[in-house]
Design a protein around this motif. Structure first.
Motif, short mmCIF file in Angstrom:
data_model
loop_
_atom_site.label_atom_id
_atom_site.label_comp_id
_atom_site.label_asym_id
_atom_site.label_seq_id
_atom_site.Cartn_x
_atom_site.Cartn_y
_atom_site.Cartn_z
N MET A 1 -1.63 7.48 -33.43
CA MET A 1 -1.26 6.47 -34.43
C MET A 1 -0.39 7.10 -35.51
SD MET A 1 -3.69 4.10 -36.88
CE MET A 1 -4.17 2.98 -35.56
N LEU A 2 0.67 6.39 -35.89
CA LEU A 2 1.52 6.88 -36.96
C LEU A 2 0.78 6.84 -38.29
CD1 LEU A 2 4.83 4.96 -36.14
CD2 LEU A 2 4.30 7.33 -35.58
N THR A 3 1.15 7.75 -39.15
CA THR A 3 0.64 7.67 -40.52
C THR A 3 1.31 6.50 -41.24
OG1 THR A 3 0.45 10.08 -40.52
CG2 THR A 3 0.30 8.96 -42.66
N THR A 4 2.65 6.44 -41.14
CA THR A 4 3.43 5.40 -41.82
C THR A 4 4.60 5.00 -40.93
OG1 THR A 4 2.92 6.41 -43.96
CG2 THR A 4 4.72 4.81 -43.92
N ARG A 5 4.91 3.71 -40.94
CA ARG A 5 6.14 3.24 -40.31
C ARG A 5 6.93 2.43 -41.32
NH1 ARG A 5 7.23 -1.33 -37.28
NH2 ARG A 5 5.01 -1.68 -36.81
N LEU A 6 8.15 2.84 -41.56
CA LEU A 6 9.06 2.07 -42.40
C LEU A 6 9.83 1.11 -41.51
CD1 LEU A 6 10.56 4.94 -44.63
CD2 LEU A 6 8.48 3.61 -45.00
N THR A 7 9.88 -0.15 -41.88
CA THR A 7 10.56 -1.14 -41.06
C THR A 7 11.45 -2.02 -41.92
OG1 THR A 7 10.23 -2.80 -39.31
CG2 THR A 7 8.73 -2.89 -41.21
N ASN A 8 12.35 -2.75 -41.24
CA ASN A 8 13.28 -3.64 -41.94
C ASN A 8 14.02 -2.87 -43.04
OD1 ASN A 8 14.65 -5.98 -42.63
ND2 ASN A 8 12.99 -6.75 -43.94
N ALA A 9 14.46 -1.68 -42.69
CA ALA A 9 15.14 -0.80 -43.65
C ALA A 9 16.59 -0.57 -43.20
CB ALA A 9 14.42 0.53 -43.76
N HIS A 10 17.41 -0.14 -44.11
CA HIS A 10 18.79 0.27 -43.82
C HIS A 10 18.82 1.78 -43.99
CE1 HIS A 10 23.09 0.21 -43.51
NE2 HIS A 10 23.29 0.60 -44.76
N LEU A 49 10.59 -2.66 -45.98
CA LEU A 49 11.48 -2.31 -47.09
C LEU A 49 12.48 -3.42 -47.43
CD1 LEU A 49 12.16 1.48 -46.49
CD2 LEU A 49 10.74 0.42 -48.23
N GLN A 50 12.42 -4.51 -46.70
CA GLN A 50 13.23 -5.69 -47.03
C GLN A 50 14.71 -5.35 -47.23
OE1 GLN A 50 11.31 -8.31 -49.97
NE2 GLN A 50 9.44 -7.09 -49.74
N GLY A 51 15.18 -4.50 -46.34
CA GLY A 51 16.61 -4.19 -46.35
C GLY A 51 17.04 -3.08 -47.28
N ALA A 52 16.10 -2.44 -47.99
CA ALA A 52 16.46 -1.36 -48.90
C ALA A 52 17.08 -0.19 -48.12
CB ALA A 52 15.24 -0.88 -49.67
N THR A 53 17.90 0.58 -48.81
CA THR A 53 18.59 1.72 -48.20
C THR A 53 17.72 2.98 -48.28
OG1 THR A 53 20.78 0.83 -48.68
CG2 THR A 53 20.62 3.22 -48.36
N VAL A 54 17.66 3.71 -47.20
CA VAL A 54 16.90 4.96 -47.14
C VAL A 54 17.86 6.09 -46.77
CG1 VAL A 54 15.01 6.21 -46.03
CG2 VAL A 54 14.80 3.74 -46.45
N LEU A 55 17.75 7.19 -47.50
CA LEU A 55 18.54 8.40 -47.23
C LEU A 55 17.62 9.60 -47.18
CD1 LEU A 55 21.53 7.78 -49.65
CD2 LEU A 55 21.82 8.53 -47.29
N ALA A 488 9.48 14.52 -43.55
CA ALA A 488 9.61 13.13 -44.01
C ALA A 488 9.84 13.10 -45.51
CB ALA A 488 8.39 12.33 -43.61
N ASP A 489 10.94 13.70 -45.93
CA ASP A 489 11.36 13.70 -47.32
C ASP A 489 12.53 12.73 -47.43
OD1 ASP A 489 9.54 15.75 -47.52
OD2 ASP A 489 11.01 17.32 -47.92
N LEU A 490 12.36 11.68 -48.19
CA LEU A 490 13.41 10.67 -48.23
C LEU A 490 13.41 9.93 -49.56
CD1 LEU A 490 11.70 7.80 -47.52
CD2 LEU A 490 11.66 8.90 -45.30
N VAL A 491 14.53 9.25 -49.81
CA VAL A 491 14.68 8.47 -51.03
C VAL A 491 15.02 7.04 -50.64
CG1 VAL A 491 17.10 9.20 -51.27
CG2 VAL A 491 15.89 8.27 -53.24
N VAL A 492 14.40 6.09 -51.33
CA VAL A 492 14.66 4.67 -51.11
C VAL A 492 15.50 4.16 -52.28
CG1 VAL A 492 13.65 2.39 -50.75
CG2 VAL A 492 12.45 4.42 -49.90
N LEU A 493 16.64 3.58 -51.96
CA LEU A 493 17.58 3.09 -52.98
C LEU A 493 17.70 1.58 -52.90
CD1 LEU A 493 20.50 5.68 -52.49
CD2 LEU A 493 18.57 5.82 -54.10
N ALA A 494 18.00 0.98 -54.04
CA ALA A 494 18.15 -0.47 -54.10
C ALA A 494 19.44 -0.95 -53.44
CB ALA A 494 18.08 -0.95 -55.55
N ASP A 495 20.44 -0.07 -53.33
CA ASP A 495 21.72 -0.43 -52.72
C ASP A 495 22.24 0.74 -51.89
OD1 ASP A 495 22.58 -3.13 -53.72
OD2 ASP A 495 22.28 -2.15 -55.65
N ASP A 496 23.17 0.42 -51.00
CA ASP A 496 23.83 1.42 -50.18
C ASP A 496 25.04 1.96 -50.96
OD1 ASP A 496 25.35 2.85 -48.36
OD2 ASP A 496 25.26 1.33 -46.78
N PRO A 497 25.06 3.25 -51.30
CA PRO A 497 26.20 3.80 -52.07
C PRO A 497 27.55 3.58 -51.40
CG PRO A 497 24.39 5.38 -51.98
CD PRO A 497 24.04 4.27 -51.03
#
Length: 526
Positions: A1-10, A49-55, A488-497
């Motif tokens: 089982m995964l610890t976390t799954r991010l979905t609906n993300a960019h 993540l409702q479409g939020a950008t992840v880098l 799994a080091d990442l940043v969630v941004l409100a917009d895509d740069p």
């Protein structure tokens, strides 16, 4: 089982094999897969993540965490523009010191705001006999009062209390050391500021000695935080070059100088490790001590090297022979000549194909120096926000011909040089997103264009703070891209740069920062 799954993300993975994804699976702090490989797997937590950008989490490859944290708690004269206002801050700080033997530390000093340097005599009038140490914002100079000057050896040069480079170091050593507890608190504070800006890992640019060391046992403060579970982000420590000592190693080892026990680049773990050997060759533009081949515009001097050129070159060679990755501070083009020549000499003596040596700042690089960077495989670790905040001043002191050579972007990339982004915090703003904006626009805060032909794409600027940062810190096997097996080091941004107007990149909201797949303190609910 995964610890976390991010979905609906960019998800912008920065991995050319899978550049964009919508799902990302995490297990025990590592990325296990993207999209179809994880979309149907059960997870303890599913985050829409409702479409939020992840880098990938940003990597700041040149910081001073202890200095940044200490500065945040120090009385500051910024943004005072009148001598009387500066002296009022000093007087207030001195009045809070009960002991006549106390030190009065002051931050935020910059002579450019005043039009001249303060003098020891002026500080004497308000210091109540205490020892005043006023740190220049560049980290390359200070102003002290007579109580400090009286303690310095007679051969330490100063100009009415203004001390630069090695002279400043002599004054700092009177004040040092700080305790490990003091340093740990300061480092933790600065690290949390980094997290809020989306930074998940950084390289601390010189501990234990040099211009900006705070204690001969400074690394212990980081280990204290690690042991106590208080280290906010991953940290790589650069050892100051003057921490090396002559050693009687076996002749076959070819190691003339070394850190205790022979430790060098790579020692440590995923959270705290030993990085490059930090070697200062010159000063800085703000203090007018960066070493140039031609005088500063309107001045009669060319800055200064930190030591005899041959001694500096030999330190570079010795560090290379001892197996270190090197981080050579060189801001002016004369200092860059010295750094490149020493690195070339070191590689001739003992070729190391994957040495990954770095030139820190590379603040003024002539066109003829770019091919030499490329041949050496040296990375250029630049600070874009220097020109965002100080670009107007720097352009005026470099002049029309040289201004386009400052803190290059496209010039390095066109020559195949790895371009690495960093902040040098607390010298100036540490935000990677605002730095990315400058790298594209090349516009100072006033709107003045500084070397516009050096502008690069948003994608290239993001690489400087992710892929290239990981390469420069030798983390490319575990960081810099969002790919299976990486941390799994990442940043969630409100917009895509890449999709917003360039002028808006610096204002994009950092929604959350994750380290080891866990949301860090201060992250917004997802």
């Amino acid at each position: 089982m995964l610890t976390t799954r991010l979905t609906n993300a960019h998800i912008l993975t920065m991995d050319p094999d899978h550049p964009v994804a919508h799902d990302l699976g995490i297990w025990r702090g590592r990325i296990v897969g993207l999209d179809g490989a994880v979309a149907a797997l059960p997870a303890e937590e599913v985050i829409d993540l409702q479409g939020a950008t992840v880098l990938p989490g940003f990597i700041d490859s040149h910081v001073h965490l202890a200095w940044a944290g200490l500065k945040a708690g120090t009385p500051s004269v910024a943004p005072c523009e009148r001598v009387d206002d500066v002296l009022a801050v000093v007087a207030e700080a001195a009045s809070r010191k009960a002991s006549p033997d106390a030190w009065v530390d002051i931050a935020g000093y910059d002579q450019r705001a005043l039009g001249r340097h303060l003098t020891a005599a002026e500080l004497d009038r308000v210091s109540r006999g205490r020892k005043v140490f006023m740190m220049h914002d560049s980290g390359h100079a200070c102003v002290v009062n007579s109580a400090v000057l009286e303690l310095l050896p007679a051969d330490v040069p100063h100009q009415d209390g203004f001390l630069a480079e090695s002279a400043m170091t002599a004054a700092r050593r009177l004040r040092l050391p700080y305790s490990q507890d003091e340093l740990a608190d300061a480092i933790e504070h600065a690290g949390r500021v980094c997290l809020a800006e989306g930074i998940t890992a950084c390289a601390e640019a010189g501990v234990g000695g040099g211009l900006l060391g705070h204690s001969p046992v400074e690394a212990g403060a980081y280990q204290l935080l690690r042991d106590q579970g208080r280290l906010p982000l991953r940290v790589q420590l650069m050892a100051a070059a003057d921490t090396l000592r002559e050693v009687a190693a076996h002749g076959d080892d070819g190691i003339p100088r070394a850190l205790g026990l022979g430790l060098r680049t790579g020692f440590g773990d995923d959270w705290l490790s030993l990085g490059a050997l930090k070697i200062y060759t010159d000063g800085g533009m703000m203090a007018r001590t960066a070493a140039l081949t031609a005088p500063y515009e309107g001045m009669e001097h060319t800055g200064q090297l930190q030591d005899d050129p041959e001694r500096l070159a030999q330190t570079v060679v010795d560090g290379h022979l001892a197996g270190w990755q090197l981080a050579v501070h060189a801001i002016g083009d004369r200092a860059a000549d010295l750094a490149l020549e020493a690195l070339e000499r070191a590689q001739r003596l003992r070729p190391r194909a994957d040495a990954r040596h770095r030139v820190e700042h590379a603040g003024l690089i002539r066109p003829d120096q770019l091919p030499r960077f490329a041949r050496l495989g040296a990375s250029a670790v630049v600070q874009p926000n220097f020109l965002r905040h100080f670009g107007d001043d720097y352009a005026s002191i470099m002049g029309e011909e040289r201004a386009p050579w400052m803190y290059r972007g496209k010039g390095f990339l066109d020559h195949g040089v790895t371009l690495v982004g960093s902040s040098d915090r607390p010298v100036t703003d540490g935000s990677p997103l605002r730095a990315v904006q400058f790298m594209v626009e090349r516009a100072s805060a006033s709107g003045q264009l500084i070397g516009p032909d050096e502008g690069i794409t948003v994608e290239e600027a993001l690489r400087a703070y992710t892929v290239a940062g990981a390469y420069a810190c030798r983390w490319d096997d575990s960081a810099g891209t969002l790919a299976p097996g990486k941390r799994a080091d990442l940043v969630v941004l409100a917009d895509d740069p890449r999709r917003v107007d360039t002028a808006r990149i610096g204002d994009i909201q950092v929604v959350a920062t994750l380290v080891d797949g866990r949301r860090t303190e201060g992250s917004k609910p997802l």
